[in-house]
Design an enzyme around this catalytic site. Sequence first.
Site, PDB file in Angstrom:
ATOM      1  N   GLY A   4       0.842  -1.193   0.000  1.00 10.88           N
ATOM      2  CA  GLY A   4       0.000   0.000   0.000  1.00 10.88           C
ATOM      3  C   GLY A   4       0.877   1.242   0.000  1.00 10.88           C
ATOM      4  O   GLY A   4       2.075   1.166   0.325  1.00 10.88           O
TER       5      GLY A   4
ATOM      6  N   GLN B 111       3.028  10.017   1.359  1.00 15.35           N
ATOM      7  CA  GLN B 111       4.329   9.353   1.530  1.00 15.35           C
ATOM      8  C   GLN B 111       5.295   9.708   0.392  1.00 15.35           C
ATOM      9  O   GLN B 111       6.497   9.505   0.525  1.00 15.35           O
ATOM     10  CB  GLN B 111       4.164   7.835   1.622  1.00 15.35           C
ATOM     11  CG  GLN B 111       3.433   7.381   2.880  1.00 15.35           C
ATOM     12  CD  GLN B 111       3.281   5.873   2.929  1.00 15.35           C
ATOM     13  OE1 GLN B 111       2.301   5.331   2.412  1.00 15.35           O
ATOM     14  NE2 GLN B 111       4.235   5.203   3.519  1.00 15.35           N
TER      15      GLN B 111
ATOM     16  N   CYS C  33       5.749  -0.204   7.564  1.00 11.36           N
ATOM     17  CA  CYS C  33       5.449   1.021   6.821  1.00 11.36           C
ATOM     18  C   CYS C  33       6.691   1.423   6.044  1.00 11.36           C
ATOM     19  O   CYS C  33       7.797   1.447   6.608  1.00 11.36           O
ATOM     20  CB  CYS C  33       5.052   2.139   7.797  1.00 11.36           C
ATOM     21  SG  CYS C  33       4.637   3.687   6.969  1.00 11.36           S
ATOM     22  N   LEU C  34       6.496   1.758   4.772  1.00  9.88           N
ATOM     23  CA  LEU C  34       7.638   2.143   3.938  1.00  9.88           C
ATOM     24  C   LEU C  34       8.247   3.460   4.423  1.00  9.88           C
ATOM     25  O   LEU C  34       9.401   3.752   4.117  1.00  9.88           O
ATOM     26  CB  LEU C  34       7.190   2.258   2.475  1.00  9.88           C
ATOM     27  CG  LEU C  34       6.633   0.949   1.887  1.00  9.88           C
ATOM     28  CD1 LEU C  34       6.074   1.185   0.492  1.00  9.88           C
ATOM     29  CD2 LEU C  34       7.688  -0.154   1.871  1.00  9.88           C
TER      30      LEU C  34
ATOM     31  N   HIS D 243      -4.566   1.518   7.866  1.00  9.49           N
ATOM     32  CA  HIS D 243      -3.189   2.035   7.973  1.00  9.49           C
ATOM     33  C   HIS D 243      -2.992   3.188   6.981  1.00  9.49           C
ATOM     34  O   HIS D 243      -2.457   4.241   7.341  1.00  9.49           O
ATOM     35  CB  HIS D 243      -2.218   0.879   7.673  1.00  9.49           C
ATOM     36  CG  HIS D 243      -0.775   1.261   7.593  1.00  9.49           C
ATOM     37  ND1 HIS D 243       0.173   0.804   8.483  1.00  9.49           N
ATOM     38  CD2 HIS D 243      -0.101   2.038   6.701  1.00  9.49           C
ATOM     39  CE1 HIS D 243       1.352   1.298   8.146  1.00  9.49           C
ATOM     40  NE2 HIS D 243       1.222   2.048   7.058  1.00  9.49           N
ATOM     41  N   GLU D 244      -3.441   2.984   5.729  1.00 10.07           N
ATOM     42  CA  GLU D 244      -3.240   4.015   4.700  1.00 10.07           C
ATOM     43  C   GLU D 244      -4.110   5.244   4.983  1.00 10.07           C
ATOM     44  O   GLU D 244      -3.674   6.376   4.754  1.00 10.07           O
ATOM     45  CB  GLU D 244      -3.544   3.459   3.304  1.00 10.07           C
ATOM     46  CG  GLU D 244      -2.674   2.282   2.879  1.00 10.07           C
ATOM     47  CD  GLU D 244      -1.184   2.534   2.984  1.00 10.07           C
ATOM     48  OE1 GLU D 244      -0.758   3.695   2.869  1.00 10.07           O
ATOM     49  OE2 GLU D 244      -0.434   1.568   3.217  1.00 10.07           O
TER      50      GLU D 244
ATOM     51  N   HIS E 202      -2.504   7.562   7.292  1.00  9.54           N
ATOM     52  CA  HIS E 202      -1.530   8.459   6.643  1.00  9.54           C
ATOM     53  C   HIS E 202      -2.209   9.743   6.178  1.00  9.54           C
ATOM     54  O   HIS E 202      -1.610  10.821   6.231  1.00  9.54           O
ATOM     55  CB  HIS E 202      -0.906   7.783   5.415  1.00  9.54           C
ATOM     56  CG  HIS E 202       0.249   6.863   5.714  1.00  9.54           C
ATOM     57  ND1 HIS E 202       1.405   7.296   6.303  1.00  9.54           N
ATOM     58  CD2 HIS E 202       0.431   5.536   5.465  1.00  9.54           C
ATOM     59  CE1 HIS E 202       2.246   6.275   6.418  1.00  9.54           C
ATOM     60  NE2 HIS E 202       1.673   5.193   5.921  1.00  9.54           N
TER      61      HIS E 202
HETATM   62  O1  K1U Z   1       4.028   2.338   3.939  1.00  8.88           O
HETATM   63  C1  K1U Z   1       2.940   1.847   3.764  1.00  8.88           C
HETATM   64  O2  K1U Z   1       1.922   2.405   4.119  1.00  8.88           O
HETATM   65  C2  K1U Z   1       2.853   0.497   3.086  1.00  8.88           C
HETATM   66  C3  K1U Z   1       2.816  -0.671   4.045  1.00  8.88           C
HETATM   67  C4  K1U Z   1       1.377  -1.155   4.134  1.00  8.88           C
HETATM   68  C5  K1U Z   1       1.035  -2.042   5.285  1.00  8.88           C
HETATM   69  C6  K1U Z   1       1.726  -3.194   5.547  1.00  8.88           C
HETATM   70  C7  K1U Z   1       1.354  -4.005   6.618  1.00  8.88           C
HETATM   71  C8  K1U Z   1       0.289  -3.666   7.398  1.00  8.88           C
HETATM   72  C9  K1U Z   1      -0.379  -2.502   7.149  1.00  8.88           C
HETATM   73  C10 K1U Z   1      -0.030  -1.691   6.076  1.00  8.88           C
HETATM   74  C11 K1U Z   1       3.720  -1.756   3.467  1.00  8.88           C
HETATM   75  O3  K1U Z   1       3.516  -2.202   2.389  1.00  8.88           O
HETATM   76  S1  K1U Z   1       5.031  -2.299   4.456  1.00  8.88           S
HETATM   77  C12 K1U Z   1       5.759  -3.599   3.462  1.00  8.88           C
HETATM   78  C13 K1U Z   1       4.961  -4.850   3.428  1.00  8.88           C
HETATM   79  O4  K1U Z   1       4.035  -5.019   4.201  1.00  8.88           O
HETATM   80  C14 K1U Z   1       5.268  -5.896   2.430  1.00  8.88           C
HETATM   81  C15 K1U Z   1       6.328  -5.779   1.573  1.00  8.88           C
HETATM   82  C16 K1U Z   1       6.579  -6.783   0.645  1.00  8.88           C
HETATM   83  C17 K1U Z   1       5.798  -7.899   0.590  1.00  8.88           C
HETATM   84  C18 K1U Z   1       4.740  -8.037   1.454  1.00  8.88           C
HETATM   85  C19 K1U Z   1       4.466  -7.031   2.376  1.00  8.88           C
HETATM   86 ZN    ZN Z   2       2.539   3.338   6.059  1.00  6.06          ZN
END
Ligand code: K1U
Ligand code: ZN
Length: 169
Positions: free
Chosen positions: A46, A51, A94-95, A136-137, A140
Amino acid sequence: MALREILVVPHPVLKTISAPVAAVDDDLRALMDDMLETMYAAPGIGLAAVQVGVAKRVIVMDLARPEEPKAPRFYINPEILWASDETAPYEEGCLSVPEIYDEVERPSRVKLRYLNYQGEQVEEDAEGLFAVCIQHEMDHLEGVLFIDHLSRLKREQAVKKVRKQAKAA
Ligand code: K1U
Ligand code: ZN
């Protein structure tokens, strides 16, 4: 399409409340295409526009497993119409807070209203990872990060760790 830079904590723009989108036009679709490419490259599941430094109420997501075809989703001006009293924990990442993972408790199910890529209004029920990710998004869009749901000590430790990583890079 272009890759955009993902802002990381403690960047002040991440604390911004994003503004509603007035029109779903080609400029907005170009932003969403860039966001999707940036999310896939990260990789993540996401991404909210804030971001990448654009404080508009726009989210992209793809919850397909690696072996499945890509299934991009776009949420413009999303609203939560209903949230369950029942909650569930999930280990979130979270990225914008790289390499930090911790458990957050959120409503297990939500009902959403949003505009899609074409600008059409959609209502949809979310549960499981979809419910976790959209909440979560949507946090943000209010300038809230998942670490804001943790204790002050954990939040400060997380920011310190990300700062240290950035200095080492
Ligand atoms: O930064 C963000 O908002 C994105 C975040 C979304 C998220 C992940 C987990 C729970 C709630 C919201 C991510 O994508 S973090 C990376 C991640 O979860 C992932 C990366 C590669 C493969 C699978 C998952
Ligand atoms: Zn995030």
